[in-house]
Design a protein around this motif. Structure first.
Motif, short mmCIF file in Angstrom:
data_model
loop_
_atom_site.label_atom_id
_atom_site.label_comp_id
_atom_site.label_asym_id
_atom_site.label_seq_id
_atom_site.Cartn_x
_atom_site.Cartn_y
_atom_site.Cartn_z
N THR A 5 0.86 -1.18 0.00
CA THR A 5 0.00 0.00 0.00
C THR A 5 0.89 1.23 0.00
O THR A 5 1.93 1.24 0.64
CB THR A 5 -0.91 0.00 1.24
N TYR A 6 0.45 2.25 -0.71
CA TYR A 6 1.21 3.50 -0.76
C TYR A 6 0.27 4.68 -0.66
O TYR A 6 -0.93 4.58 -0.96
CB TYR A 6 2.03 3.60 -2.05
N THR A 7 0.80 5.79 -0.21
CA THR A 7 0.09 7.06 -0.24
C THR A 7 1.04 8.10 -0.80
O THR A 7 2.17 8.23 -0.31
CB THR A 7 -0.38 7.49 1.17
N ILE A 8 0.59 8.81 -1.82
CA ILE A 8 1.37 9.92 -2.34
C ILE A 8 0.75 11.21 -1.81
O ILE A 8 -0.46 11.35 -1.72
CB ILE A 8 1.44 9.94 -3.89
N VAL A 9 1.63 12.12 -1.40
CA VAL A 9 1.19 13.46 -0.99
C VAL A 9 1.52 14.39 -2.14
O VAL A 9 2.66 14.46 -2.59
CB VAL A 9 1.87 13.90 0.32
N VAL A 10 0.50 15.08 -2.61
CA VAL A 10 0.58 15.90 -3.82
C VAL A 10 0.30 17.36 -3.47
O VAL A 10 -0.63 17.65 -2.72
CB VAL A 10 -0.46 15.41 -4.85
N ASN A 11 1.11 18.26 -4.02
CA ASN A 11 0.86 19.69 -3.88
C ASN A 11 0.14 20.17 -5.14
O ASN A 11 0.64 19.99 -6.25
CB ASN A 11 2.19 20.43 -3.72
N LEU A 12 -1.02 20.77 -4.95
CA LEU A 12 -1.76 21.39 -6.05
C LEU A 12 -1.71 22.89 -5.78
O LEU A 12 -2.42 23.40 -4.92
CB LEU A 12 -3.20 20.88 -6.08
N PRO A 13 -0.83 23.62 -6.49
CA PRO A 13 -0.57 25.02 -6.15
C PRO A 13 -1.72 25.98 -6.43
O PRO A 13 -1.82 27.02 -5.79
CB PRO A 13 0.65 25.38 -6.98
N GLU A 14 -2.60 25.64 -7.36
CA GLU A 14 -3.73 26.50 -7.72
C GLU A 14 -5.01 25.66 -7.74
O GLU A 14 -4.95 24.47 -8.02
CB GLU A 14 -3.51 27.09 -9.12
N PRO A 15 -6.16 26.28 -7.47
CA PRO A 15 -7.41 25.52 -7.60
C PRO A 15 -7.57 25.04 -9.04
O PRO A 15 -7.13 25.71 -9.98
CB PRO A 15 -8.50 26.54 -7.26
#
Length: 139
Positions: A5-15
């Motif tokens: 199992t994995y979880t990626i943490v993602v940055n979404l800089p703009e809506p």
């Protein structure tokens, strides 16, 4: 190849507004997202490499909901938590959901009864701590 199992943490800089396969149009606020997935299929954790390639624009084909987030926005992967050989995808997703400010209904959860496997949080460090804690407790 080892899976888990994995979880990626993602940055979404703009809506962003994007169309996600059968989920349709999704409004995503800027911030940080945790996407929890399973890597028990062929290739194991090579699936995480595929996610990196999608985010870098090196792949075009969308197979999973997360491909739309990574391939159709300015999102970038910040970090990855992995639990080798642990089938804890839903347990981790449910625990991370408890700290989320937004749950993206149905996202990544088309093959289970979870509300979602994608969760938004405004603060990166709090989200990373929640993700790592969930993997530690359930892995």
């Amino acid at each position: 190849m080892v899976g888990g199992t994995y979880t990626i943490v993602v940055n979404l800089p703009e809506p962003e507004t994007l169309t996600v396969g059968s989920l349709g149009r999704q409004e995503l606020p800027a911030g940080y997202y945790a996407y929890t997935g399973s890597a028990f299929g062929p290739g194991g954790f090579a699936r995480v490499d595929r996610h990196h390639e999608m985010a870098a624009g090196k792949r075009d084909t969308r197979h999973w909901h997360v491909d739309y987030l990574l391939g159709d926005t300015a999102a970038r992967i910040e970090t990855v938590a992995r639990s080798p050989e642990a089938e804890i995808e839903c347990a981790v997703a449910r625990e991370v959901a408890e700290t989320a400010s937004v749950v993206i209904d149905g996202f990544g959860a088309s093959d289970c009864d979870c509300p979602a496997h994608l969760h938004h949080h405004a603060a990166r460090d709090a989200l990373v701590a929640a993700v790592r804690g969930a993997h530690d407790r359930h892995g």
